[in-house]
Design a protein around this motif. Structure first.
Motif, PDB file in Angstrom:
ATOM      1  N   GLY A 292       0.830  -1.201   0.000  1.00  0.00           N
ATOM      2  CA  GLY A 292       0.000   0.000   0.000  1.00  0.00           C
ATOM      3  C   GLY A 292       0.858   1.241   0.000  1.00  0.00           C
ATOM      4  N   PRO A 293       0.232   2.398  -0.219  1.00  0.00           N
ATOM      5  CA  PRO A 293       0.978   3.656  -0.278  1.00  0.00           C
ATOM      6  C   PRO A 293       1.406   4.154   1.109  1.00  0.00           C
ATOM      7  N   ALA A 294       2.181   5.228   1.104  1.00  0.00           N
ATOM      8  CA  ALA A 294       2.734   5.791   2.339  1.00  0.00           C
ATOM      9  C   ALA A 294       1.629   6.121   3.344  1.00  0.00           C
ATOM     10  N   ALA A 295       1.875   5.732   4.583  1.00  0.00           N
ATOM     11  CA  ALA A 295       0.993   6.061   5.712  1.00  0.00           C
ATOM     12  C   ALA A 295      -0.431   5.534   5.560  1.00  0.00           C
TER      13      ALA A 295
ATOM     14  N   LEU B  50       8.597  -8.508   8.405  1.00  0.00           N
ATOM     15  CA  LEU B  50       9.620  -7.679   7.763  1.00  0.00           C
ATOM     16  C   LEU B  50       8.964  -6.455   7.141  1.00  0.00           C
ATOM     17  N   ASP B  51       9.371  -5.285   7.652  1.00  0.00           N
ATOM     18  CA  ASP B  51       8.946  -4.017   7.068  1.00  0.00           C
ATOM     19  C   ASP B  51       9.959  -3.708   5.972  1.00  0.00           C
ATOM     20  N   THR B  52       9.612  -4.004   4.723  1.00  0.00           N
ATOM     21  CA  THR B  52      10.611  -3.900   3.659  1.00  0.00           C
ATOM     22  C   THR B  52      10.978  -2.454   3.340  1.00  0.00           C
ATOM     23  N   GLY B  53      10.136  -1.495   3.767  1.00  0.00           N
ATOM     24  CA  GLY B  53      10.477  -0.087   3.581  1.00  0.00           C
ATOM     25  C   GLY B  53      11.789   0.250   4.289  1.00  0.00           C
ATOM     26  N   LEU B  54      12.048  -0.461   5.401  1.00  0.00           N
ATOM     27  CA  LEU B  54      13.287  -0.199   6.146  1.00  0.00           C
ATOM     28  C   LEU B  54      14.519  -0.526   5.309  1.00  0.00           C
ATOM     29  N   LEU B  55      14.400  -1.491   4.407  1.00  0.00           N
ATOM     30  CA  LEU B  55      15.545  -1.840   3.553  1.00  0.00           C
ATOM     31  C   LEU B  55      15.907  -0.654   2.653  1.00  0.00           C
ATOM     32  N   TYR B  56      14.882  -0.022   2.101  1.00  0.00           N
ATOM     33  CA  TYR B  56      15.134   1.121   1.211  1.00  0.00           C
ATOM     34  C   TYR B  56      15.549   2.356   2.013  1.00  0.00           C
ATOM     35  N   ARG B  57      14.944   2.506   3.193  1.00  0.00           N
ATOM     36  CA  ARG B  57      15.336   3.628   4.046  1.00  0.00           C
ATOM     37  C   ARG B  57      16.803   3.470   4.492  1.00  0.00           C
ATOM     38  N   ALA B  58      17.188   2.248   4.860  1.00  0.00           N
ATOM     39  CA  ALA B  58      18.563   2.016   5.323  1.00  0.00           C
ATOM     40  C   ALA B  58      19.556   2.184   4.168  1.00  0.00           C
TER      41      ALA B  58
ATOM     42  N   ALA C 155      14.019  10.062   0.660  1.00  0.00           N
ATOM     43  CA  ALA C 155      15.261   9.538   0.066  1.00  0.00           C
ATOM     44  C   ALA C 155      15.088   8.070  -0.312  1.00  0.00           C
ATOM     45  N   ALA C 156      14.344   7.324   0.526  1.00  0.00           N
ATOM     46  CA  ALA C 156      14.112   5.899   0.233  1.00  0.00           C
ATOM     47  C   ALA C 156      13.379   5.743  -1.088  1.00  0.00           C
ATOM     48  N   SER C 157      12.417   6.609  -1.347  1.00  0.00           N
ATOM     49  CA  SER C 157      11.647   6.414  -2.573  1.00  0.00           C
ATOM     50  C   SER C 157      12.474   6.760  -3.806  1.00  0.00           C
ATOM     51  N   VAL C 158      13.547   7.536  -3.626  1.00  0.00           N
ATOM     52  CA  VAL C 158      14.452   7.811  -4.758  1.00  0.00           C
ATOM     53  C   VAL C 158      15.325   6.575  -5.048  1.00  0.00           C
TER      54      VAL C 158
ATOM     55  N   VAL D  82      18.898  -1.664  -7.506  1.00  0.00           N
ATOM     56  CA  VAL D  82      18.779  -1.686  -6.043  1.00  0.00           C
ATOM     57  C   VAL D  82      17.686  -2.668  -5.650  1.00  0.00           C
ATOM     58  N   ARG D  83      16.571  -2.622  -6.357  1.00  0.00           N
ATOM     59  CA  ARG D  83      15.465  -3.544  -6.065  1.00  0.00           C
ATOM     60  C   ARG D  83      15.923  -4.985  -6.261  1.00  0.00           C
ATOM     61  N   GLU D  84      16.629  -5.193  -7.367  1.00  0.00           N
ATOM     62  CA  GLU D  84      17.143  -6.528  -7.694  1.00  0.00           C
ATOM     63  C   GLU D  84      18.035  -7.043  -6.556  1.00  0.00           C
TER      64      GLU D  84
ATOM     65  N   GLY E 261       5.124  -3.751   2.224  1.00  0.00           N
ATOM     66  CA  GLY E 261       5.895  -2.895   1.319  1.00  0.00           C
ATOM     67  C   GLY E 261       5.055  -2.372   0.179  1.00  0.00           C
ATOM     68  N   ARG E 262       5.663  -2.372  -1.005  1.00  0.00           N
ATOM     69  CA  ARG E 262       4.975  -1.856  -2.197  1.00  0.00           C
ATOM     70  C   ARG E 262       4.786  -2.938  -3.252  1.00  0.00           C
ATOM     71  N   ASP E 263       5.659  -3.950  -3.228  1.00  0.00           N
ATOM     72  CA  ASP E 263       5.681  -4.938  -4.315  1.00  0.00           C
ATOM     73  C   ASP E 263       5.725  -6.363  -3.775  1.00  0.00           C
ATOM     74  N   ILE E 264       5.227  -6.565  -2.560  1.00  0.00           N
ATOM     75  CA  ILE E 264       5.310  -7.912  -1.974  1.00  0.00           C
ATOM     76  C   ILE E 264       4.391  -8.869  -2.737  1.00  0.00           C
ATOM     77  N   GLY E 265       3.158  -8.455  -2.951  1.00  0.00           N
ATOM     78  CA  GLY E 265       2.215  -9.327  -3.647  1.00  0.00           C
ATOM     79  C   GLY E 265       2.481  -9.444  -5.140  1.00  0.00           C
TER      80      GLY E 265
ATOM     81  N   GLY F 296       4.555   5.564 -10.371  1.00  0.00           N
ATOM     82  CA  GLY F 296       4.950   5.864 -11.744  1.00  0.00           C
ATOM     83  C   GLY F 296       6.260   5.231 -12.182  1.00  0.00           C
ATOM     84  N   ARG F 297       7.025   4.643 -11.243  1.00  0.00           N
ATOM     85  CA  ARG F 297       8.330   4.119 -11.636  1.00  0.00           C
ATOM     86  C   ARG F 297       8.167   2.869 -12.511  1.00  0.00           C
ATOM     87  N   ALA F 298       9.202   2.606 -13.313  1.00  0.00           N
ATOM     88  CA  ALA F 298       9.125   1.481 -14.247  1.00  0.00           C
ATOM     89  C   ALA F 298       9.313   0.147 -13.526  1.00  0.00           C
TER      90      ALA F 298
END
Ligand code: CDP
Length: 210
Positions: A7-10, A29-37, A80-83, A90-92, A112-116, A169-171
């Motif tokens: 789902g989206p932020a917040a 696992l909160d996968t957002g933490l991976l991108y934030r870290a 910064a994480a969303s960048v 990075v996703r790979e 996260g955003r792409d778990i499902g 919108g990202r590819a």
């Protein structure tokens, strides 16, 4: 059992995921933490966020055990994480870590955003948590204020809209509902109601014959 929450932020997905994992007695696992870290490592090392090579090595160097949430949950790190999350390499680099986590025997809840859609396409249950942007901005402003950040509602709402646009919108692995996910709109729900609705979805999925 693998529970995939996107789902989206917040939108409330993190709270729902944490509560479900505690209730089911499985890891979360909160996968957002991976991108934030990853973003934080880049900033600390003085690299630009779009420096692909360093971003990939920062992502590869992460250990799931050493997230300092106090440093990662702030507003700046979400942006910064969303960048860095929009960089396909990075996703790979983070896919296998997430899949390994999901494979644990007792089951797991990942949000996260792409778990499902990408990480766990065969998850037992997929929930896509949404809420109106204004509601999400209110929740995020309260959360950030609780962490001692100075925030004003209008700029938090602007951040949320910008992040929705960038994430959808990202590819590479854009934020979107998996075809077999159930949407849970939490706009009118408090934490208890959202948790109860999510738990009902998990129970229904677990009861289904495979
Ligand atoms: O809590 P909030 O939803 O604001 O943020 P988060 O879940 O910690 O995610 C921060 C950013 O990481 C998102 O805006 C996404 O760009 C990115 N992210 C992602 O691309 N894929 C994920 N599985 C999780 C997060």
């Amino acid at each position: 059992m693998i529970v995939a929450i996107d789902g989206p932020a917040a939108s409330g997905k993190g709270t729902i995921a944490r509560r479900l994992a505690a209730h089911l007695g499985v890891a979360h696992l909160d996968t957002g933490l991976l991108y934030r870290a990853t973003a934080r490592a880049m900033i600390e090392l003085g690299h630009r966020l779009d420096d692909i090579e360093h971003a990939v090595s920062a992502a590869r160097g992460l250990a799931l055990t050493d997230f300092d949430e106090a440093l990662l949950r702030g507003r700046e790190m979400g942006e910064a994480a969303s960048v860095v999350a929009a960089i396909p390499a990075v996703r790979e680099a983070l896919i296998e870590t997430q899949r390994r986590f999901a494979r644990r025997q007792e089951g797991a809840v990942l949000d996260g955003r792409d778990i499902g859609t990408v990480i766990c396409p065969d998850a037992t249950v997929k929930i896509f948590v949404t809420a109106a942007p204004e509601t999400r901005a209110q929740r995020r402003a309260l959360e950030l204020a609780g962490r001692g950040e100075r925030v004003d509602y209008a700029s938090v709402l602007e951040d949320i809209r910008k992040r929705d646009e960038r994430d959808s919108g990202r590819a590479s692995a854009p934020l979107k509902k998996a075809a077999d996910a159930v949407e849970l709109d939490t706009t009118q729900m408090d934490v208890e109601a959202a948790f109860a609705a999510a738990l009902a979805l998990v129970r229904a999925a677990a009861a289904k014959p495979v």
